[in-house]
Design an enzyme around this catalytic site. Structure first.
Site, short mmCIF file in Angstrom:
data_model
loop_
_atom_site.label_atom_id
_atom_site.label_comp_id
_atom_site.label_asym_id
_atom_site.label_seq_id
_atom_site.Cartn_x
_atom_site.Cartn_y
_atom_site.Cartn_z
N SER B 46 3.01 -1.18 4.74
CA SER B 46 1.59 -0.99 5.04
C SER B 46 1.48 0.38 5.68
CB SER B 46 1.09 -2.08 5.99
OG SER B 46 -0.32 -2.06 6.00
N GLU B 47 0.55 1.20 5.17
CA GLU B 47 0.57 2.63 5.52
C GLU B 47 0.24 2.91 6.98
OE1 GLU B 47 -1.35 1.26 3.18
OE2 GLU B 47 -3.40 2.03 3.22
N ASN B 48 -0.25 1.91 7.71
CA ASN B 48 -0.47 2.14 9.14
C ASN B 48 0.82 2.06 9.94
OD1 ASN B 48 -0.69 -0.66 8.40
ND2 ASN B 48 -1.30 -1.08 10.50
N GLY B 49 1.97 1.80 9.25
CA GLY B 49 3.23 1.99 9.95
C GLY B 49 4.19 0.83 10.03
N SER B 88 5.05 7.41 7.58
CA SER B 88 4.56 6.47 6.57
C SER B 88 4.13 7.20 5.30
CB SER B 88 3.37 5.69 7.15
OG SER B 88 2.91 4.75 6.22
#
Lengths: 232, 218
Positions: B46-49, B88
């Protein structure tokens, strides 16, 4: 040890004034500098340019600054959670610079690391690339993006020590580490402030050299935007 | 019969391969995580980390510091890691993520995608979509074949502001699986009971129809 501790949020935000460009960490409401935002509301300063991935929700996060019309320019990647934001944007009261999320992150990191600009493939051939230098490397097209220039960076960490060293928790890390040292002054608020030496140097995410002021945050709400549960 | 959203996700899950790192967008793509075949191992980014994202928590297990890119509460699985947003997107731009599945408002026959803005009407922003589509080699779009007004979302040219150029490889809709080729949309599979004619009528862009178009298998 160089002590970065300040005692109060008022002291932490000394020098912040109208018209400044501010960086604020967080993704949605996760890992946002709640204490700094409250203090900016209290100070009543305006005409701010804010760099933050999102713009909060109507009654929390950066939404609080929008309610008071303190923001002139918002630089973000996604603003879908905030009705007041959308209203101000469509009516032209608020200038908005939508930026691809990875580009936004890198523009912070570049500022932190003394890199004036970089090339990214994100946004090539779209509105985002208009007016920017395009260049091809090894047959692929890229857009030149410049590092941010900001006056203050407000970040939130889980733990920090008096030397300004920071440790983040879970996905509350997000943009916070990248904004440290990316503005003229970096202010870190933490859930738990400990004496220097109490944190294992092996576990530190951001070294204190990138932090100018650190303070013990208070009364964290840590709101959850989308409480989603598994069916039992 | 046209597929529902769950079945679109179920069909896309068949594209997952053992050892894949996968980024799932908001909406139908998120549902794909529910249908990973038992015999393979994949990790969701998930690109938020977070890498190694797990299912939603049970009641009482919510953590404000642990969310996905849709801001939903999540859990982490054994082997998971957390990282900042630059790392990320470094993974994403550096092509370390094997498969990206995302939604779209429009896709054109050359693989252009539009999914972030309707001028003067809806401006939510691109989030990480522009970074994802600019770099990933393997992009699958999950979307409905037509919009609410009944207009095709598979066009010869996108009418909305673009998110990325010539990047979509495959599209899965409630009616069909289609690949982007040099000849336009290639009809690969049709939903059970859906005729080639129905798909043809719902596709505004150039559609290449092979002699044999099998039904999707689940």
């Amino acid at each position: 040890m160089i002590n970065k501790t300040v005692q109060t949020v008022e002291e932490a935000l000394e020098g912040v004034s109208s018209g400044m460009t501010l960086m604020l960490g967080g993704f949605g409401l996760c890992g946002i500098p709640e204490n700094a935002i409250s203090e900016i509301v209290r100070l009543g300063i305006s005409d701010l340019s804010c760099i933050s991935n999102n713009a909060g929700i109507d009654d929390f996060g950066l939404g609080l600054l929008l309610q008071q019309k303190q923001i002139r320019t918002m630089i973000a990647s996604y603003v879908g959670e905030n009705a007041e934001f959308e209203r101000q944007m469509l009516s032209g009261e608020l200038e908005v610079i939508l930026t691809p999320q990875g580009t936004l992150a890198e523009k912070c990191r570049a500022a932190q690391a003394g890199i004036p600009a970089f090339y990214t493939p994100a946004g090539f051939g779209t509105e985002v690339a208009v007016g920017k230098e395009n260049r091809s490397f090894h047959g692929k097209n890229y857009v030149m993006e410049e590092a941010y220039q900001a006056d203050f960076a407000f970040v939130k960490a889980w733990k920090g020590d008096a030397a300004g060293n920071l440790i983040f928790k879970g996905t509350a890390r997000n943009f916070n580490p990248l904004m440290c040292g990316a503005a003229k002054v970096t202010v870190a608020e933490v859930e738990e402030l400990v004496p220097a030496g109490a944190l294992d140097p092996n576990q530190i995410h951001i070294p204190g050299i990138l932090v100018n002021r650190i303070f013990q945050g208070r009364d964290y709400e840590k709101r959850i935007e989308q409480r989603t549960l598994r069916n039992t | 019969m046209a597929l529902d959203k769950k079945n679109i996700a179920k069909r896309i899950a068949k594209e997952l391969k053992d050892g894949f790192y996968v980024n799932l967008g908001i909406g139908i793509p998120t549902l794909v995580a529910n249908y990973v075949p038992k015999e393979i191992q994949v990790e969701f980014q998930s690109e938020n980390g977070i890498l190694g994202m797990g299912p939603f928590p049970y009641k009482g297990g919510e953590d404000a510091d642990l969310i996905n890119a849709g801001k939903q509460t999540i859990t982490s699985l054994p082997g998971a890691s957390f990282f900042d947003s630059a790392m990320s997107f470094g993974m994403i731009r550096g092509k370390h993520v094997d498969l990206t599945i995302l939604g779209a408002m429009e896709v054109s026959e050359n693989g252009d995608i539009a999914n972030w803005k309707i001028p003067r009407k809806l401006v939510k922003g691109m989030g990480g979509a522009m970074d994802l589509v600019a770099s990933a080699d393997n992009i699958i779009v999950a979307m409905m074949h037509v919009n609410r007004k009944g207009d095709s979302k598979l066009l010869s040219k996108c009418s909305l502001p673009l998110t990325g150029l010539r990047c979509v490889k495959r599209i899965v809709t409630e009616l069909a699986v289609l690949d982007i080729t040099s000849k336009g949309f290639l009809l690969v599979e049709r939903a059970p009971g859906v005729s080639v004619q129905e798909i043809k009528e719902a596709t505004a862009g150039k559609l290449e129809i092979p002699v044999d178009v099998p039904e999707m298998q689940f």
